[in-house]
Design an enzyme around this catalytic site. Structure first.
Site, PDB file in Angstrom:
ATOM      1  N   GLU A   1       0.236  -3.589   6.695  1.00 22.41           N
ATOM      2  CA  GLU A   1      -0.338  -4.908   6.416  1.00 22.41           C
ATOM      3  C   GLU A   1       0.017  -5.875   7.537  1.00 22.41           C
ATOM      4  O   GLU A   1       1.183  -6.254   7.702  1.00 22.41           O
ATOM      5  CB  GLU A   1       0.167  -5.456   5.081  1.00 22.41           C
ATOM      6  CG  GLU A   1      -0.413  -6.826   4.766  1.00 22.41           C
ATOM      7  CD  GLU A   1       0.139  -7.428   3.483  1.00 22.41           C
ATOM      8  OE1 GLU A   1      -0.128  -8.629   3.242  1.00 22.41           O
ATOM      9  OE2 GLU A   1       0.825  -6.716   2.743  1.00 22.41           O
TER      10      GLU A   1
ATOM     11  N   HIS B   1      -4.765 -14.110   7.683  1.00 19.33           N
ATOM     12  CA  HIS B   1      -5.405 -12.865   7.268  1.00 19.33           C
ATOM     13  C   HIS B   1      -6.914 -12.872   7.525  1.00 19.33           C
ATOM     14  O   HIS B   1      -7.630 -12.009   7.032  1.00 19.33           O
ATOM     15  CB  HIS B   1      -5.165 -12.624   5.775  1.00 19.33           C
ATOM     16  CG  HIS B   1      -3.743 -12.354   5.438  1.00 19.33           C
ATOM     17  ND1 HIS B   1      -2.798 -13.356   5.350  1.00 19.33           N
ATOM     18  CD2 HIS B   1      -3.087 -11.199   5.189  1.00 19.33           C
ATOM     19  CE1 HIS B   1      -1.623 -12.820   5.029  1.00 19.33           C
ATOM     20  NE2 HIS B   1      -1.767 -11.522   4.939  1.00 19.33           N
TER      21      HIS B   1
ATOM     22  N   ASP C   1      12.848   5.564  -3.717  1.00 13.18           N
ATOM     23  CA  ASP C   1      11.796   6.082  -4.597  1.00 13.18           C
ATOM     24  C   ASP C   1      10.670   5.047  -4.671  1.00 13.18           C
ATOM     25  O   ASP C   1      10.802   4.031  -5.358  1.00 13.18           O
ATOM     26  CB  ASP C   1      12.373   6.360  -5.979  1.00 13.18           C
ATOM     27  CG  ASP C   1      11.378   7.051  -6.906  1.00 13.18           C
ATOM     28  OD1 ASP C   1      10.172   7.083  -6.568  1.00 13.18           O
ATOM     29  OD2 ASP C   1      11.798   7.534  -7.963  1.00 13.18           O
TER      30      ASP C   1
END
Length: 780
Positions: free
Chosen positions: A84, A383, A293
């Site tokens: 990202e 963005h 995890d």
């Protein structure tokens, strides 16, 4: 074709290849990225089954962030694995704000892992009797845990009865392991003992056991998890000074508080579990990087973020109640993940508390930065993508093949029967230029950059040929403008707003068309300086703009006075050929949009904003004295741009520096002409000297370089000689120096806060040295 995955249970390279070949056959895909892997299959027992390869995720470092925590102390950078864009930059901005305000204080409040089996009994009474009995068995339960783990300690037994069903939360401490596997093994051992325990006591036994009845909230965001915690419960807090909020976050404490209040109301209405801004981004990125995890991101990313006023400052706090992390076991032993844990000082036993505090500190930094971006209107800009009214079939990796290059070479070499037989990528010799990188920021979904290729073909007569070429796949000018806008969106509203207003009228507009137009020219003065061009592609439908050129290698020589003189003599024929023909140049249209003479004065708002922003962010680069010099030049721009009108203009490279100049076998090559424009010829001289003359340049050296260039331009033709003799050449140099300082240098300087330009500090020192030399000359 077998329908069974081959090599099941086998951890060897041979078994991996068998499975990969089987997958290729099943899917029909070649899967070239999986042919090799840096992981040893034998070391992956317990990490993965049916291993076929590995997936590479980019890792960037955010920070540094100053910690004053219990376990995390000092200046720390965080490796974030992410795809990202803007995440690392935003986290780094937040870290800069927190550090400038005194750092972040962190503390681990508790560490526990739970497993909650469900027991079914004959009836409610039996379940109740069992619950009463269980309360007295703590010592025996702890004995069962010790049978399976030296590191797991039972700290609580919490029963919850519903009818004849009993859910029991067994709560453990697991030291430096995340603990899911440890607690599962310990709980299973307890369940076996509860079912099979010897003796004749009449305590009811469960008739059915489910090892996990969902009460633990494993890998799920729950309200209970916020209250009682699961994993590591860690908090972070910082003070944000008003001046830092303004200088780094480009907003005000009042705007942040209003934004936080509005976001809190929204979270309450939607029933959000917790209340945060962006913590899951940091949790996921650090989990991927360090072998945690990843399935636990859902619960680990739950956060409670708060912000309140404290006098003129702000206090920002974050709580991560369910951070499931470990520094031993699981994926933390994989080589890349282990290295990054080591870089954090967290690998192995004793590292989990420090690691948890690092996660919390950077989560707080990102929340602060993201909230500031939302409050200041920077979030969407960071963005942004270019809007398009149609789908575009962009170039993709692999498209630079024989089918694409054959028509380019056939036209470029004038041989319609030319046939390309092979195209192979070659080792990278040089990276993309700044414009290309900025274009990728503006539009990163398509192929752009510099790609070395080895191309084989047969010509019309059947003779074979091979050439070492470079395909320069250009970003569009509007993508470069958008890329700069995205970079400036992190630099505050003034700079971003000024760029939105004026950026489309700068020299970056139509940069892709301009460079292709340069390579179409046939004038010897220009072609002698350019790399040899083998072909051009200008496809608006695909937004594909390619220059296929010779591959050259710079000799790597230092920029001595002789080298500078040679470069000035190399560019002079271009200047001399078009000197005084600027109207003719513009009328031909191949340079597309070119800013006018008064452009620096007309766009004064933009350059002032950039200078002020750069001085605020980079005081070591632009101190108060340098800032005031630039602002003074901008303030007087209406005068000196007007005075420059009589100066003769020509075609200038407009980016003429060692980044775009190569010397090979004594030949000087100038490439990257996307910023070519009409201007005074001294513009290229100023840029070259700013990059090469050095901060100790003398007035005599500058005089000599100017004389070399003047004589070389005048030698091109009698017309050029007359124009040179009829103007104040030094006046043109001073005009170009002012223009360079307030436009190009200012843009470099403000960009330097977000993207390091290693060349910029010496360039800045030299550019101001050139300015002071001219000021001293006036004072003589």
């Amino acid at each position: 074709m077998t329908e069974t995955v081959p090599g099941r249970g086998q951890y060897s390279e041979d078994a991996r290849r068998q499975r990969l070949d089987w997958l290729r056959e099943q899917s029909g895909a070649d899967l070239p990225s999986l042919r090799t892997t840096g992981l040893n299959a034998r070391n992956l027992v317990g990490n993965v089954e049916n291993f076929i390869g590995s997936v590479e995720v980019p890792v960037g470092i955010a920070g540094p962030l100053l910690f004053t925590g219990d376990a995390a102390r000092g200046s720390i950078v965080a490796p974030l694995a992410t795809t990202e864009g803007a995440l690392v930059a935003s986290a780094s901005r937040g870290a800069r704000a927190l550090t400038a305000s005194g750092g972040v204080t962190t503390a681990v409040l508790s560490q526990k892992m739970t497993r909650a089996p469900a027991f079914e009994f004959d009836d409610i009474t039996a379940a109740r009797r069992f619950t009463t009995w269980l309360h007295g068995q703590r010592g025996r339960l702890e004995e069962q845990v010790r049978l399976v783990s030296r590191y797991t300690r039972l700290i609580d037994v919490d029963p919850h009865q519903i009818g004849r069903h009993l859910h029991v939360r067994f709560v453990f401490e697991t030291e430096d392991a995340a603990g899911q596997n440890m607690t599962t093994a310990a709980t299973w051992q307890i369940c076996r003992w509860l079912t099979d325990r010897p003796g004749a006591d009449e305590t009811p036994r469960p008739r059915h056991i489910l090892l996990e009845g969902n009460l633990s909230g494993d890998k799920k965001a729950t309200a209970g998890g916020i209250l009682i915690g699961r994993g590591t419960r860690v908090t972070a807090e910082c003070r944000l000074r008003r001046d830092v909020v303004a200088a780094v976050l480009k907003t005000t404490p009042e705007a942040l508080l209003k934004g936080h209040a509005a976001a809190l109301l929204g979270a309450q209405q939607i029933g959000m579990t917790g209340h945060g801004v962006n913590a899951a981004n940091i949790v996921a990125a650090l989990f991927l990087a360090t072998g945690q995890d990843v399935a636990c991101v859902h619960e680990s990313g739950v956060s409670i973020f708060s912000m309140e006023a404290d006098g003129d400052d702000l206090i920002a706090t974050i709580l991560l109640p369910n951070l499931i992390v470990g520094t031993v076991g699981g994926g933390t032993a994989l080589p890349h993940q282990r290295d990054l844990l080591s870089a954090l000082g967290c690998a192995g036993a004793g590292g989990v508390r420090r690691f948890a505090e690092i996660v919390a500190g950077f989560a707080l930094a990102l929340d602060v930065s993201t909230l500031a971006a939302l409050a200041g209107g920077q979030f969407a800009q960071a963005h942004q993508r270019l809007g398009r009214a149609r789908r575009v079939d962009w170039l993709r990796p692999g498209d630079l093949d024989a089918a694409l290059l054959q028509p380019l070479l056939a036209r470029g070499l004038g041989d319609p029967r030319l046939h390309v037989t092979s195209v192979a990528p070659a080792p990278q010799l040089y990276g993309d230029g700044i414009s290309g990188e900025l274009g990728a920021l503006g539009e990163h979904r398509k192929l752009t950059g510099v790609f070395p290729l080895t191309v084989d073909w047969t010509d019309g007569s059947g003779s074979p040929a091979t050439a070492e070429l470079v395909a320069k796949v250009k970003a569009r000018g509007e993508e470069i403008v958008a890329g700069i806008a995205r970079l400036l969106s992190l630099c505050g509203p003034d700079a971003a707003r000024a760029w939105r207003r004026w950026g489309g009228d700068t020299e970056f507009a139509d940069a892709h068309r301009r460079e292709l137009s340069v390579y179409r020219r046939t004038e010897h003065a220009l072609t002698a300086l350019l790399p040899r061009c083998y072909g051009l592609l200008d496809d608006d439908e695909r937004e594909a703009h390619i220059i296929l050129m010779e591959r050259f290698r710079d000799d790597g020589g230092h920029w001595t006075h002789d080298r500078i003189r040679a470069a000035l003599r190399a560019i002079a024929p271009v200047h001399g050929h078009w000197l005084g023909r600027d109207r003719e140049l513009l009328a031909e249209g191949w340079l597309h949009r070119v800013p006018g003479t008064a452009h620096p004065a007309e766009t004064r708002e933009l350059w002032e904003a950039l200078v002020r922003q750069a001085a605020a962010d980079q005081p070591e680069l632009l101190d108060a004295t340098r800032r005031d010099i630039l602002l003074g030049i901008i303030e007087d721009s209406g005068v000196w741009t007007q005075e420059s009108k009589p100066l003769p203009r020509t075609l200038v490279h407009n980016d003429f520096n060692p980044r775009n100049i190569a010397v090979t076998d004594g030949r000087t090559i100038a490439y990257d002409w996307e910023l070519a424009t009409v201007g005074v010829p001294q513009r290229d001289v100023v840029e070259l000297l700013a990059f090469t003359a050095g901060p100790d340049a003398t007035a005599a050296e500058v005089d000599e370089f100017l004389a070399v260039h003047t004589e070389a331009v005048a030698a091109v033709s009698p017309r050029a000689a007359a124009l040179v003799a009829g103007c104040d050449w030094r006046h043109g140099y001073r005009f170009a120096l002012r223009q360079f300082l307030i436009t190009r240098l200012a843009l470099y300087a403000v960009g330097h806060s977000q993207r390091e330009f290693a060349f910029l500090p010496p360039l800045t020192r030299t550019a101001f040295r050139l300015w002071h030399l001219e000021q001293s000359r006036d004072g003589e």
